[in-house]
Write an enzyme that holds these catalytic residues in place. Structure first.
Site, PDB file in Angstrom:
ATOM      1  N   LYS A   1       0.819  -1.214   0.000  1.00 32.86           N
ATOM      2  CA  LYS A   1       0.000   0.000   0.000  1.00 32.86           C
ATOM      3  C   LYS A   1       0.854   1.267   0.000  1.00 32.86           C
ATOM      4  O   LYS A   1       0.510   2.266  -0.646  1.00 32.86           O
ATOM      5  CB  LYS A   1      -0.966   0.007   1.181  1.00 32.86           C
ATOM      6  CG  LYS A   1      -0.348  -0.026   2.560  1.00 32.86           C
ATOM      7  CD  LYS A   1      -1.428  -0.032   3.630  1.00 32.86           C
ATOM      8  CE  LYS A   1      -0.805  -0.103   5.020  1.00 32.86           C
ATOM      9  NZ  LYS A   1      -0.049  -1.363   5.222  1.00 32.86           N
ATOM     10  N   THR A   2       1.990   1.236   0.721  1.00 35.97           N
ATOM     11  CA  THR A   2       2.863   2.409   0.703  1.00 35.97           C
ATOM     12  C   THR A   2       3.429   2.645  -0.695  1.00 35.97           C
ATOM     13  O   THR A   2       3.484   3.785  -1.179  1.00 35.97           O
ATOM     14  CB  THR A   2       4.016   2.244   1.711  1.00 35.97           C
ATOM     15  OG1 THR A   2       3.476   2.130   3.031  1.00 35.97           O
ATOM     16  CG2 THR A   2       4.970   3.433   1.654  1.00 35.97           C
TER      17      THR A   2
ATOM     18  N   GLU B   1       5.464   6.424   8.650  1.00 36.13           N
ATOM     19  CA  GLU B   1       6.137   5.137   8.746  1.00 36.13           C
ATOM     20  C   GLU B   1       7.560   5.192   8.211  1.00 36.13           C
ATOM     21  O   GLU B   1       8.473   4.586   8.783  1.00 36.13           O
ATOM     22  CB  GLU B   1       5.342   4.071   7.977  1.00 36.13           C
ATOM     23  CG  GLU B   1       5.872   2.666   8.168  1.00 36.13           C
ATOM     24  CD  GLU B   1       4.966   1.620   7.543  1.00 36.13           C
ATOM     25  OE1 GLU B   1       4.879   0.513   8.098  1.00 36.13           O
ATOM     26  OE2 GLU B   1       4.327   1.917   6.509  1.00 36.13           O
TER      27      GLU B   1
ATOM     28  N   ARG C   1      -9.357  -1.852  10.169  1.00 33.31           N
ATOM     29  CA  ARG C   1      -8.946  -2.061  11.531  1.00 33.31           C
ATOM     30  C   ARG C   1      -9.451  -0.983  12.494  1.00 33.31           C
ATOM     31  O   ARG C   1      -9.446   0.189  12.183  1.00 33.31           O
ATOM     32  CB  ARG C   1      -7.413  -2.085  11.570  1.00 33.31           C
ATOM     33  CG  ARG C   1      -6.806  -2.605  12.836  1.00 33.31           C
ATOM     34  CD  ARG C   1      -5.300  -2.686  12.627  1.00 33.31           C
ATOM     35  NE  ARG C   1      -4.614  -3.165  13.796  1.00 33.31           N
ATOM     36  CZ  ARG C   1      -3.307  -3.299  13.881  1.00 33.31           C
ATOM     37  NH1 ARG C   1      -2.557  -2.995  12.838  1.00 33.31           N
ATOM     38  NH2 ARG C   1      -2.745  -3.726  14.976  1.00 33.31           N
ATOM     39  N   GLU C   2      -9.947  -1.390  13.626  1.00 24.85           N
ATOM     40  CA  GLU C   2     -10.220  -0.577  14.807  1.00 24.85           C
ATOM     41  C   GLU C   2     -11.462   0.309  14.736  1.00 24.85           C
ATOM     42  O   GLU C   2     -11.934   0.748  15.763  1.00 24.85           O
ATOM     43  CB  GLU C   2      -9.009   0.313  15.142  1.00 24.85           C
ATOM     44  CG  GLU C   2      -7.795  -0.482  15.587  1.00 24.85           C
ATOM     45  CD  GLU C   2      -6.585   0.388  15.804  1.00 24.85           C
ATOM     46  OE1 GLU C   2      -6.331   1.254  14.943  1.00 24.85           O
ATOM     47  OE2 GLU C   2      -5.885   0.197  16.813  1.00 24.85           O
TER      48      GLU C   2
ATOM     49  N   GLN D   1     -17.555   3.314  -3.859  1.00 27.92           N
ATOM     50  CA  GLN D   1     -17.419   4.593  -4.538  1.00 27.92           C
ATOM     51  C   GLN D   1     -18.763   5.291  -4.439  1.00 27.92           C
ATOM     52  O   GLN D   1     -19.735   4.885  -5.073  1.00 27.92           O
ATOM     53  CB  GLN D   1     -16.979   4.427  -5.998  1.00 27.92           C
ATOM     54  CG  GLN D   1     -16.676   5.757  -6.647  1.00 27.92           C
ATOM     55  CD  GLN D   1     -16.087   5.644  -8.029  1.00 27.92           C
ATOM     56  OE1 GLN D   1     -15.603   6.616  -8.584  1.00 27.92           O
ATOM     57  NE2 GLN D   1     -16.115   4.462  -8.628  1.00 27.92           N
TER      58      GLN D   1
END
Length: 471
Positions: free
Chosen positions: A227-228, A252, A391-392, A432
């Site tokens: 993804k980065t 990161e 996540r989260e 989308q």
């Protein structure tokens, strides 16, 4: 300009402003605005799109303005006689200086044709007074607040930003003008079908029509899916191909690591060899050429590892003001710090997500934010990610206008006997808000940390939005 005296009690201009100084104002412009409105009712229609009553410095002028606007709203005839009678009925005539003052206003204006110009002067002076008021409040808050300093700073910056970005008197536009603008855009993007900011990946841009202003785009994946790399590739395509200024906030990786990745990607050079210094004269020339191209790309990098959403918003506003950035990219959301009062991480991510969404809306640019998925894909047989794996916090998928999920099935079968690698990474557009969903095949060139459009296969549309897409 001949003008009757206004009683001191009705004239707010006699008092001192901040620091013992008279605040910015133009009594002459205010008088000309009102005189124009008295002489020509059509001028009222122009002025009300620019001014509110509290933009006038003199209280007497505020009263007269409200009276004229109300009379126009009620379709009453407007002249000196009718205005006087209306003020008398409201017991306001003496408060504005009497009939003589109304006559002076009407006779003192050079021409009502300049009403809009006079109104703009009044508006500008009012904005300056607002700036003084906000500045005074900022000083007071700094002395008296119980909030943490970053919150105070963000409130201060937001207050000033709102003044700077005020669009007072937004005008109505005709359909004819809208259609003309639409055709200009169509001609500009003829054959491209892109109305937003292009990602550089043809099938993705065809699916999204480009990343649109004000959109929050989430790029989510499990670790080691790239993804980065994809985030940086998109930024590179925007800045190098379209010369669109972009801002990257990397929590990161350091700025040096990002520079190495940009260089390896653009030069198509092995990143590992670059870090080991294995560079031949030929490849050195290629690296220099790539560096020359990248140096002209308007890419701005912030590698603060401890970044709050408040700091993100403040720095992005500055970059927008200084460099007119067209896109913000954040890597990645769950690494952002939280400075508020929410205790659970889920609540904190919710606030961070809302802040990012607000940033996209306020700056009117797309904000692309990377996010981490939980272990859901690894635990299911197909390994295909879903938005519910974010996540989260479920608020991320709710706030996002576009959710893209990066999936490489080969990763889950490394070393598995009998498995035939696909060699394709699927970029799944799972949500989308204003367009279709679908899947875009990409090929990851690991040595260069670079994604490219697959030269085989076609986009596989998913048809209707996914079942767990929160519309």
């Amino acid at each position: 300009m001949r003008m009757a005296q206004t009683p001191a009690a009705a004239d707010g201009s006699s008092g001192d402003g901040a620091l013992g100084r008279v605040p910015p104002q133009s009594i002459e412009a205010e008088a000309c605005v009102l005189g124009s409105m008295i002489l020509d009712a059509m001028a009222i229609d122009q002025v009300v799109q620019i001014l509110h009553d509290d933009y006038f410095y003199r209280p007497a002028h505020q009263i007269i303005f409200r009276c004229l606007v109300q009379m126009r709203h009620e379709s009453k005839a407007i002249d000196l006689v009718t205005i006087k009678e209306d003020l008398v009925r409201r017991d306001l005539l003496e408060k504005i200086g009497g009939q003589d003052y109304l006559v002076a206003l009407a006779e003192g204006v050079p021409t009502s044709a300049n009403a809009e110009y006079y109104a703009q002067i009044v508006r500008d002076k009012a904005l300056l007074r607002q700036l003084i008021s906000v500045g005074t409040q900022i000083v007071r808050d700094a002395y008296e607040t119980q909030d943490e300093a970053p919150i105070v700073v963000d409130h201060a910056e937001q207050s000033i930003f709102e003044i700077a970005e005020q669009h007072i008197g937004d005008s109505v536009i005709t359909l004819q003008d809208l259609l003309r603008h639409t055709f200009e855009m169509l001609e500009q993007h003829e054959g491209q079908l892109i109305t937003g900011l292009a990602s550089g990946y043809t099938q993705l841009d065809e699916l999204t029509s480009g990343f649109q202003k004000g959109e929050m785009i989430v790029l989510a994946a499990r670790p080691s899916m790239g993804k980065t790399s994809l985030l940086l590739n998109i930024a590179e395509n925007m800045a190098v191909i379209d010369q669109a200024p972009v801002a990257i906030f990397s929590l990161e990786m350091s700025r040096n690591q990002l520079a190495e990745r940009f260089l390896a990607s653009h030069a198509r050079f092995n990143l590992r060899q670059m870090r080991r210094g294995v560079i031949t004269p030929e490849t050195w020339t290629a690296l220099q050429t790539a560096a020359g191209t990248l140096e002209t790309a308007p890419i701005f990098i912030d590698d603060s590892a401890s970044l709050t959403v408040i700091q993100l918003m403040a720095r992005a506003r500055r970059l927008k003001s200084l460099h007119d950035i067209q896109c913000v990219l954040v890597d990645y959301m769950q690494l952002m710090l939280y400075s508020g009062r929410a205790t659970s991480r889920q609540e904190q991510i919710t606030e961070i997500s809302r802040g990012i969404k607000a940033l996209a809306h306020d700056l009117e640019i797309p904000v692309i934010v990377a996010a981490q998925l939980n272990r859901g894909p690894a635990d299911r047989p197909t390994h295909t990610p879903r938005m519910s794996d974010l996540r989260e916090s479920g608020s991320i998928e709710q706030d996002a206008d576009v959710v893209m999920l990066l999936h490489n099935e080969d990763y889950y079968h490394l070393g598995e006997e009998g498995y035939q690698p696909r060699g394709v990474t699927d970029l799944i557009v799972a949500k989308q808000r204003n367009g279709p969903t679908g899947s875009v095949p990409l090929v990851f060139l690991k040595d260069y940390t670079k994604f490219e459009s697959a030269t085989f296969g076609v986009e596989q549309p998913l048809g209707e939005p996914m079942a767990d897409a929160p519309f």
